[in-house]
Write a protein that holds these residues in place. Sequence first.
Motif, short mmCIF file in Angstrom:
data_model
loop_
_atom_site.label_atom_id
_atom_site.label_comp_id
_atom_site.label_asym_id
_atom_site.label_seq_id
_atom_site.Cartn_x
_atom_site.Cartn_y
_atom_site.Cartn_z
N LEU A 6 80.59 61.26 -33.74
CA LEU A 6 79.70 62.30 -34.25
C LEU A 6 78.47 62.52 -33.39
CD1 LEU A 6 79.91 61.55 -38.08
CD2 LEU A 6 81.17 63.26 -36.75
N GLU A 8 76.25 64.06 -30.79
CA GLU A 8 76.30 65.44 -30.31
C GLU A 8 76.06 65.55 -28.81
OE1 GLU A 8 73.80 68.01 -32.64
OE2 GLU A 8 75.06 67.70 -34.43
N GLU A 12 76.89 69.79 -30.49
CA GLU A 12 78.16 69.72 -31.22
C GLU A 12 78.71 68.29 -31.15
OE1 GLU A 12 82.43 72.11 -31.23
OE2 GLU A 12 80.97 72.53 -29.68
N PRO A 13 79.21 67.74 -32.28
CA PRO A 13 79.77 66.40 -32.24
C PRO A 13 80.91 66.30 -31.22
CG PRO A 13 79.51 67.11 -34.51
CD PRO A 13 79.24 68.31 -33.63
N ASP A 16 84.40 67.13 -32.41
CA ASP A 16 84.69 68.56 -32.57
C ASP A 16 85.04 69.20 -31.23
OD1 ASP A 16 84.18 68.23 -35.25
OD2 ASP A 16 82.28 69.32 -35.24
N GLU A 39 81.65 58.19 -41.90
CA GLU A 39 81.08 59.53 -41.74
C GLU A 39 81.99 60.42 -40.90
OE1 GLU A 39 76.96 59.39 -40.45
OE2 GLU A 39 76.66 57.59 -41.68
N THR A 40 82.63 59.84 -39.89
CA THR A 40 83.58 60.60 -39.07
C THR A 40 84.77 61.01 -39.92
OG1 THR A 40 82.89 59.41 -37.08
CG2 THR A 40 85.02 60.52 -37.00
N ARG A 41 85.25 60.08 -40.73
CA ARG A 41 86.38 60.37 -41.63
C ARG A 41 86.03 61.55 -42.54
NH1 ARG A 41 90.50 59.31 -44.17
NH2 ARG A 41 91.38 57.66 -45.30
N HIS A 43 83.80 63.82 -42.08
CA HIS A 43 83.64 65.01 -41.24
C HIS A 43 84.99 65.67 -40.94
CE1 HIS A 43 81.67 67.48 -38.15
NE2 HIS A 43 82.68 67.17 -37.35
N LEU A 44 86.02 64.87 -40.76
CA LEU A 44 87.34 65.38 -40.38
C LEU A 44 88.25 65.69 -41.57
CD1 LEU A 44 88.03 62.96 -37.41
CD2 LEU A 44 87.43 65.39 -37.26
N ARG A 47 90.27 68.94 -42.44
CA ARG A 47 90.40 69.73 -41.21
C ARG A 47 91.66 69.37 -40.45
NH1 ARG A 47 85.14 68.78 -37.97
NH2 ARG A 47 86.14 70.26 -36.58
#
Length: 171
Positions: A6, A8, A12-13, A16, A39-41, A43-44, A47
């Motif tokens: 994550l 940036e 942008e992370p 991403d 947090e990554t989990r 975030h994804l 998606r």
Amino acid sequence: MGEKPLVEVGGEPMVDRVLAAISPVADTVHATPSPHTPETRAHLEGRVPIVETPGEGYVSDLSVALSRVERPVLTVTADLPLVRAADVRAALEGDENGSLTVCVPVDRKRELGLSVGTRFEHDGRQVAPTGLNVVGDGPDSVRVLDRIGLAVNVNTYEDLEVASSVISERF
């Protein structure tokens, strides 16, 4: 710093940026966030499909993930923030369902001021794995590509500074 995927680069992370590069090339994209990166989990989630791993380290988690998907599989680490779809296509060009380790010349990484971890000799020159690989059932091969998008693998604060600098110069 927070969770590495994550972090940036250019606002942008990194994860991403990697997803944007591989999505046009891959039929299906799965993510394998570690239990240590909740947090990554989050975030994804929703998606891309998530493949559960035990969080016992990169190699162990990769083995688990590979046992749950059909081969050949393109694997890409989340810390390649400058990778582009064209880099992925170049890496896969002529692939025949074997396993492929994509590398960059060590000299290129040093020239850019990047850290160099794992390295080995291939065809008379020192090369470093990029974090982009294909795991298949056929023979193993190495492809060396001198591309900045594959050379910039963020493993140190200095690598992050290089990535951020390149992004600001390019865009």
